[in-house]
Design a protein around this motif. Structure first.
Motif, PDB file in Angstrom:
ATOM      1  N   GLU A 120      33.273  39.432  45.467  1.00 21.68           N
ATOM      2  CA  GLU A 120      34.037  38.627  44.259  1.00 21.68           C
ATOM      3  C   GLU A 120      33.786  39.535  43.045  1.00 21.68           C
ATOM      4  O   GLU A 120      34.665  39.694  42.402  1.00 21.68           O
ATOM      5  N   ALA A 121      32.582  40.179  42.653  1.00 16.02           N
ATOM      6  CA  ALA A 121      32.456  41.321  41.934  1.00 16.02           C
ATOM      7  C   ALA A 121      33.371  42.537  42.000  1.00 16.02           C
ATOM      8  O   ALA A 121      34.064  42.654  40.784  1.00 16.02           O
ATOM      9  N   GLY A 122      33.869  42.732  43.138  1.00 22.86           N
ATOM     10  CA  GLY A 122      34.911  43.671  43.276  1.00 22.86           C
ATOM     11  C   GLY A 122      36.228  43.223  42.949  1.00 22.86           C
ATOM     12  O   GLY A 122      36.906  43.748  41.945  1.00 22.86           O
ATOM     13  N   TYR A 123      36.625  42.050  43.339  1.00 19.87           N
ATOM     14  CA  TYR A 123      37.992  41.375  42.744  1.00 19.87           C
ATOM     15  C   TYR A 123      37.835  41.302  41.197  1.00 19.87           C
ATOM     16  O   TYR A 123      38.967  41.444  40.651  1.00 19.87           O
ATOM     17  N   ASP A 124      36.688  40.860  40.928  1.00 16.21           N
ATOM     18  CA  ASP A 124      36.694  40.571  39.471  1.00 16.21           C
ATOM     19  C   ASP A 124      36.925  41.917  38.744  1.00 16.21           C
ATOM     20  O   ASP A 124      37.398  41.941  37.569  1.00 16.21           O
ATOM     21  N   LEU A 125      36.467  42.911  39.313  1.00 15.29           N
ATOM     22  CA  LEU A 125      36.709  44.223  38.625  1.00 15.29           C
ATOM     23  C   LEU A 125      38.034  45.065  38.767  1.00 15.29           C
ATOM     24  O   LEU A 125      37.935  46.151  39.009  1.00 15.29           O
ATOM     25  N   TYR A 126      39.002  43.989  39.139  1.00 19.88           N
ATOM     26  CA  TYR A 126      40.404  44.757  39.327  1.00 19.88           C
ATOM     27  C   TYR A 126      40.797  45.445  40.513  1.00 19.88           C
ATOM     28  O   TYR A 126      41.675  45.760  40.661  1.00 19.88           O
ATOM     29  N   ALA A 127      39.827  45.087  41.497  1.00 23.52           N
ATOM     30  CA  ALA A 127      39.933  45.737  42.914  1.00 23.52           C
ATOM     31  C   ALA A 127      41.220  45.037  43.743  1.00 23.52           C
ATOM     32  O   ALA A 127      40.896  43.479  43.705  1.00 23.52           O
ATOM     33  N   SER A 128      42.044  45.459  44.348  1.00 25.08           N
ATOM     34  CA  SER A 128      42.969  44.715  45.166  1.00 25.08           C
ATOM     35  C   SER A 128      42.048  44.158  46.502  1.00 25.08           C
ATOM     36  O   SER A 128      41.044  44.956  46.758  1.00 25.08           O
ATOM     37  N   ARG A 129      42.589  43.672  47.147  1.00 27.48           N
ATOM     38  CA  ARG A 129      42.023  43.464  48.470  1.00 27.48           C
ATOM     39  C   ARG A 129      41.664  44.685  49.255  1.00 27.48           C
ATOM     40  O   ARG A 129      40.599  44.912  49.922  1.00 27.48           O
TER      41      ARG A 129
ATOM     42  N   PHE B 118      27.397  38.297  36.772  1.00 24.77           N
ATOM     43  CA  PHE B 118      26.955  37.277  37.849  1.00 24.77           C
ATOM     44  C   PHE B 118      25.505  37.036  37.539  1.00 24.77           C
ATOM     45  O   PHE B 118      24.747  37.968  37.276  1.00 24.77           O
TER      46      PHE B 118
ATOM     47  N   MET C 224      39.337  51.131  39.517  1.00 24.27           N
ATOM     48  CA  MET C 224      40.303  50.291  39.904  1.00 24.27           C
ATOM     49  C   MET C 224      41.562  50.106  39.213  1.00 24.27           C
ATOM     50  O   MET C 224      42.689  49.737  39.705  1.00 24.27           O
TER      51      MET C 224
ATOM     52  N   PHE D 106      38.152  32.540  40.404  1.00 22.27           N
ATOM     53  CA  PHE D 106      37.661  32.382  42.049  1.00 22.27           C
ATOM     54  C   PHE D 106      38.012  31.221  42.513  1.00 22.27           C
ATOM     55  O   PHE D 106      37.848  30.838  43.711  1.00 22.27           O
TER      56      PHE D 106
ATOM     57  N   HIS E  34      36.061  49.997  49.302  1.00 25.70           N
ATOM     58  CA  HIS E  34      34.867  50.427  48.430  1.00 25.70           C
ATOM     59  C   HIS E  34      33.656  49.544  48.403  1.00 25.70           C
ATOM     60  O   HIS E  34      32.692  49.748  47.912  1.00 25.70           O
TER      61      HIS E  34
ATOM     62  N   MET F 167      41.142  47.680  48.260  1.00 29.99           N
ATOM     63  CA  MET F 167      40.141  48.269  47.697  1.00 29.99           C
ATOM     64  C   MET F 167      38.885  47.912  47.572  1.00 29.99           C
ATOM     65  O   MET F 167      37.767  48.468  47.994  1.00 29.99           O
TER      66      MET F 167
ATOM     67  N   ASN G  14      41.408  39.656  39.873  1.00 28.77           N
ATOM     68  CA  ASN G  14      41.742  41.145  39.620  1.00 28.77           C
ATOM     69  C   ASN G  14      42.827  41.396  38.860  1.00 28.77           C
ATOM     70  O   ASN G  14      43.372  41.969  38.120  1.00 28.77           O
TER      71      ASN G  14
END
Ligand SMILES: Nc1ncnc2c1ncn2[C@@H]1O[C@H](COP(=O)(O)OP(=O)(O)OP(=O)(O)O)[C@@H](O)[C@H]1O
Ligand SMILES: [Mg+2]
Lengths: 370, 301
Positions: free
Chosen positions: B199-208, A95, A116, A66, B214, B210, A87
């Protein structure tokens, strides 16, 4: 297991070398992380411990992707990850706020990472069911986060981060929102999960007791630097400086003159004139007669008859703590001293004003650098 | 504890009486008059004659041949106006949503201190009279207006592009006028949004993309719903914009109604059209909210 823990130079799961993080520019620049060097081994339970604002979250965010470090290198499983977004790193975060998706059910939350990653639906469902079992939440799969208690949300956040089977799990004070009892429960739960999954855990806390009980290794941080890194026993028994000694557990600081030095030990003159041996930190050679600060833990002194021990003291007050009693004492030269004594049935705390002898455990006294 | 509360109930509603009276007179009163007028006969010089007739409602949908009054056909002109009003309003809503989302996102991601400035800028058009803003648009797009003049001077085109009096002109005008009504509720929804979830979304492998789909969109959906309602309803009744920018050729419901009360001198028809518009709006609202609720329910399972 122990070999892994002891050898910190072995290339591990996470290798951080010379990482700095500066927020802002020019006069407003703020050095949040300074020269961080650390290496975390595969399967290790590693804890970052430090007071509020010392940079724990920042370091975690750098590892997660991040934040980009201002300088230095960061490798995960041997591969440099600079420039990779969160990602694209095999790392998941639990968190502090849990950050569960409010519009999804528990099962959907847990399956999100796998979805994902483009896994087939059957696999997602199977893994979600397995994770729900792992955190003992099978019955609540179809609930929404808003319909869960704090502890339950915490478990879902954990299951969600574990579901994609990351190499490393980052946990940012995951237990700080829970009450004491639940917190103890979750501590052992976390420990169990870590052993069962074999995933490397990087755990952030500002609770020293939590850090000592759960970790394979602890890094104590202050003002953006790592002050000391080692096994909980090392950190507790051999703090390198005043900050660590003060931050971890309770401790007595005594200013004492050096009577004589030999090798890595020194003989200090105790109040009352007797001498005691104290360990010196690496490379420190104090001048005879100079005052140094020595530390000793409250449980490493025992009460003996007056004049029979190393020092004499008078009782100021006694505080009952259930399993033990803290005696606040004044040494014969006026320095304060806290002693912890385990309670036994029928034992009465000494009255204020009573004179006592104190006997120090051998090797308990350590000289600090400062 | 409960008894006094219950006893109190008997007269407490009286406190609402003044508000209720105003509501009744201001909202239901005029509506009732319009409803009654739609069932009367038109007067010669406008106004109504107190004589019951369903001719107003009949003429909303049908027309009689001038020479053979028994020959009844659909009133194609009216149906075209209905259709155009609904279609243009839907398009306006979509355009506002597409432009409003990035705008609101931009504002919501500024530091809190500068957000107020951007919000202030968004609301500035509200301070200017609608007619003047519409004429300003006209100035930009008319045949010898800004765009055409510049393009012709630059030699990009030889003859002016006809933009005035087209559906495009009406859409442009309405999107411009109604955009803030979409931006503000969207901004309100985004401001409440928990950016840590992104941030949680990015952390779980989602692209921008996605994460947008989502994580962000589900959270700002209430803003979209409120914004769509706020844009669609005034758009379907728009009068000034289609009048100035669309002229006589691209009339909308509002203009058709005004025409009946003016040159048309057919107040009952105008009243019936107005009632119809109300039905369309309320109907659209009910359908929309139902659809949203059903989607919600389906997901809740
Ligand atoms: N985006 C940022 N911009 C500027 N300064 C920041 C930013 N993020 C963190 N800091 C500063 O960096 C320092 C370390 O912050 P950090 O969040 O890492 O602390 P922490 O150790 O996690 O504390 P806590 O225990 O309270 O969570 C703080 O002084 C904070 O003000
Ligand atoms: Mg923090």
């Amino acid at each position: 297991m122990d070999a892994r823990v002891q050898d910190t130079t072995v290339k591990g799961e996470i290798d951080i070398t010379g990482v700095n993080k500066v927020f802002g520019q020019g006069a407003a620049a703020f050095h949040a992380l300074t020269d961080i060097d650390l290496s975390i081994a595969t399967g290790e339970f590693f804890t970052l411990l430090g007071p509020s604002g010392c940079g724990k979250t920042t370091l975690l965010r750098v590892i997660a992707g991040f934040e980009q470090p201002s300088s230095g290198s960061l490798r995960i499983n041997g591969a440099e990850v600079a420039g990779l977004g969160p990602n694209r790193r095999p790392v998941n975060t639990v968190f502090q706020s849990y950050a569960l998706f409010p519009h999804m059910t528990v099962a959907q939350n847990i399956g999100f990472g796998l979805k994902m990653l483009g896994k087939p639906r059957r696999e997602i469902e199977a893994t979600a069911a397995e994770m729900l079992r792992l955190v003992r939440m099978e019955a609540l799969a179809e609930r929404r986060p808003a319909e869960l208690s704090g502890g339950q949300q915490q478990r879902v956040a954990l299951a969600r981060a574990l579901a994609p089977r990351p190499r490393v799990l980052l946990l940012d004070e995951p237990l700080s929102a829970l009450d004491l009892k639940l917190r103890k429960e979750m501590q052992s739960e976390l420990k169990r999960l870590q052993t069962e999954t074999g995933i490397t855990f990087v755990f952030v806390t500002h609770d020293q007791e939590e850090a000592l009980t759960m970790s394979d290794r602890v890094a104590v941080m202050s003002a953006g630097r790592i002050l000391q890194m080692g096994r909980p026993t090392e950190i507790y028994n051999a703090p390198v400086n005043r900050f660590v000694a003060d931050f971890i557990g309770e401790t007595n600081f005594l200013v004492l003159p050096v009577a004589q030095t030999e090798g890595d030990a020194a003989h200090l003159t105790l109040p009352g004139g007797k001498r005691a041996q104290a360990l010196l930190p690496d490379g420190m050679l104090p001048v005879t007669g100079a005052d140094v600060t020595a530390v000793i833990r409250p449980e490493q002194a025992t009460i003996v008859e007056p004049d029979a021990g190393d020092m004499t003291a008078t009782v100021d007050s006694a505080v009952f703590f259930g399993t033990d009693t803290h005696l606040h004492l004044t040494l014969s030269d006026g320095q304060p001293f806290v002693l912890r004594r385990q309670n036994r049935p029928g034992q009465q705390p000494p009255e204020p004003g009573t004179a006592l002898g104190l006997s120090l455990a051998p090797g308990a006294l350590r000289v600090l650098e400062d | 504890m409960r008894a006094p509360l219950f006893r109190g109930h008997g007269w407490k509603w009286l406190l609402c009486a003044p508000a209720l009276t105003v509501l009744l007179l201001a909202a239901s009163g005029p509506l009732l008059i319009v409803l009654v007028y739609s069932f009367l006969s038109p007067g010669n010089m406008g106004g109504v004659v107190w004589e019951f007739s369903t001719e107003g409602w009949f003429r909303v949908f049908f027309r009689r041949d001038i020479f053979e009054p028994d020959l009844v056909t659909w009133n194609q002109a009216h149906l075209a106006v209905f259709w155009r009003s609904i279609w243009l309003s839907l398009q306006t809503t979509l355009i506002c949503a597409f432009l409003g989302f990035p705008t609101a996102w931009f504002i919501a991601t500024r530091p809190p201190s500068t957000r107020t400035v951007w919000l202030f800028l968004i609301t500035i058009p509200f301070w200017t009279n609608l007619l003047i803003r519409t004429f300003a648009i006209q100035e930009v797009i008319r045949n010898n207006g800004t765009i055409n003049t510049v393009l012709m001077r630059l030699g990009v085109i030889d003859s002016p592009i006809q933009m005035m009096f087209t559906d495009f002109a009406v859409l442009l005008g309405m999107a411009y006028v109604f955009l803030p009504l979409m931006v503000l509720p969207l901004y309100a929804a985004m401001e409440k949004m928990d950016f840590r979830l992104v941030e949680a979304g990015y952390d779980l492998y989602a692209s921008r993309l996605m994460v947008l789909w989502h994580v962000i969109l589900p959270q700002v959906k209430p803003g979209f719903i409120a914004g769509s309602i706020l844009v669609f309803i005034p758009a379907i009744g728009a009068y000034v914009t289609p009048r100035v920018l669309g002229g006589g050729r691209t009339m909308m419901l509002g203009n058709l109604i005004a025409l009946q009360f003016g040159q048309g001198r057919n107040w009952p028809l105008g009243a019936a059209l107005a009632m119809l518009m109300l039905v369309v709006v309320v109907g659209a609202l009910v359908l929309y909210l139902r659809a949203v609720n059903r989607m919600e329910g389906a997901r809740r399972g």
